[in-house]
Design an enzyme around this catalytic site. Sequence first.
Site, PDB file in Angstrom:
ATOM      1  N   ALA A   1       0.472   4.310   2.902  1.00  0.00           N
ATOM      2  CA  ALA A   1      -0.774   4.809   2.944  1.00  0.00           C
ATOM      3  C   ALA A   1      -1.807   5.865   3.251  1.00  0.00           C
ATOM      4  O   ALA A   1      -0.756   6.442   3.633  1.00  0.00           O
ATOM      5  CB  ALA A   1      -2.222   3.643   3.133  1.00  0.00           C
TER       6      ALA A   1
ATOM      7  N   ARG B   1      -2.137  -5.478   0.441  1.00  0.00           N
ATOM      8  CA  ARG B   1      -0.819  -5.551  -0.359  1.00  0.00           C
ATOM      9  C   ARG B   1      -0.497  -6.743  -0.519  1.00  0.00           C
ATOM     10  O   ARG B   1       0.051  -7.532  -1.640  1.00  0.00           O
ATOM     11  CB  ARG B   1      -0.047  -4.799   0.560  1.00  0.00           C
TER      12      ARG B   1
ATOM     13  N   LEU C   1      -2.508   2.316   9.143  1.00  0.00           N
ATOM     14  CA  LEU C   1      -2.308   2.044   7.806  1.00  0.00           C
ATOM     15  C   LEU C   1      -0.957   2.431   7.892  1.00  0.00           C
ATOM     16  O   LEU C   1      -0.085   3.073   8.496  1.00  0.00           O
ATOM     17  CB  LEU C   1      -3.366   4.059   7.429  1.00  0.00           C
ATOM     18  N   ASP C   2      -0.336   1.763   6.608  1.00  0.00           N
ATOM     19  CA  ASP C   2       0.884   1.854   6.329  1.00  0.00           C
ATOM     20  C   ASP C   2       1.283   3.242   5.690  1.00  0.00           C
ATOM     21  O   ASP C   2       0.723   4.122   5.910  1.00  0.00           O
ATOM     22  CB  ASP C   2       1.619   1.339   4.951  1.00  0.00           C
ATOM     23  N   PRO C   3       2.916   3.235   5.968  1.00  0.00           N
ATOM     24  CA  PRO C   3       3.215   5.393   5.512  1.00  0.00           C
ATOM     25  C   PRO C   3       2.617   5.743   4.231  1.00  0.00           C
ATOM     26  O   PRO C   3       2.715   6.229   4.601  1.00  0.00           O
ATOM     27  CB  PRO C   3       4.943   4.747   6.110  1.00  0.00           C
TER      28      PRO C   3
END
EC number: 5.4.99.25
Length: 377
Positions: free
Chosen positions: A56, A190, A52-54
């Site tokens: 998220a 995204r 997961l992106d930071p």
Amino acid sequence: MLGKVERSEMYILFAMTQVLLVDKISGITSHTAVAKIRHLTGIKKIGHCGTLDPAACGLLIMGCGTATRLIRYMSNLDKRYIATITLGTQTTTDDSEGEIIYSAPKPSLDKITLESIGRAAEKLSGTIKQIPSAYSAIKVSGNRAYNLARQGIIPKLNAREVRVHWKFLGDFENNQVHVQITCSSGTYVRALARDMGKFLGVGGHLSYLKRLSIGPFHLHEIYREINKKEATMSERTPSGNTQGLTDNMAISESDKHDCTEPGINCTELGIKDTCTALREVHYTQGDTLSFTRLTALQALSRIYKPIEVSQKQADDLSCGRYISLGIDSKGPVCAVCKENLIAVIQPVSAGLWRPETVLSDNRKLNSNAAQDASGST
């Protein structure tokens, strides 16, 4: 800091359970979440699937010890998210972390309706070809795409086939649309936000993302487990004081479930109607994380059918030898002996199976069981 005794107890607990369903908070990387578990338990061998992106948040699956071998079976599962897409602004990273590189004029935004957004979603539904975000971990000539992008080099990424299903959650307000997205592994949400904005001609980026599930593993399992512990806490300490709990686990009152999160349905997620579901479990003097635990067998039997094997067959599988089974299956199954997951096995020919991934050395299990039995007499 945890003392040696507490850390030792935690190590044993996690080593036995092996698989964690973690609710990653926004603001930290997936790697940082793994590091927190390493620090908490003392277990060095921990891996995760589905980065997961930071920015998220939501479900992150971790494997401890030998369960890191199971990650490959979970990585390709479909994923479900709730997301907020902000239309009218495009960013370098396709999310709110990047710099704004385009802002649509107000007259163009005024023309956007929920119906036009729905038509855009139709274009991005089903099996589609998606070009990942430039700021992604995909390797280009040995370099990560995001490293190239940070140097001002726009990486050329090939389109990949993904599957996407949309569900709208409410109206289009303040240039934002809230959606639930179910997609195949490898889909960049995204990029979906970027492409929706591009289709509508106003630009767009992802401003919120929470992962609800990975295949048969669900975020609400963490909430349900915490609710159970809250009930246990209430029975033990009617005043709500958590001091004196003997299981090295206490529940924090500091962070309640936030019902204002878009797309969160408390009833659907198994959270109490009063919305006082506690989100964080505090281990004594340790870091704060929200998670629940599964054994390797509990986790993998949700994906593949468990098949009981004999002790001799379990020994053979532990040594990498083929075994014979009178079952008909075209795909992998879980070989189980005495409630332990021994291996994931694949069919070779009619009735003949080979170990693909070995989880347990059954000879050690039998040796430990014998020692326990002799010690109890």
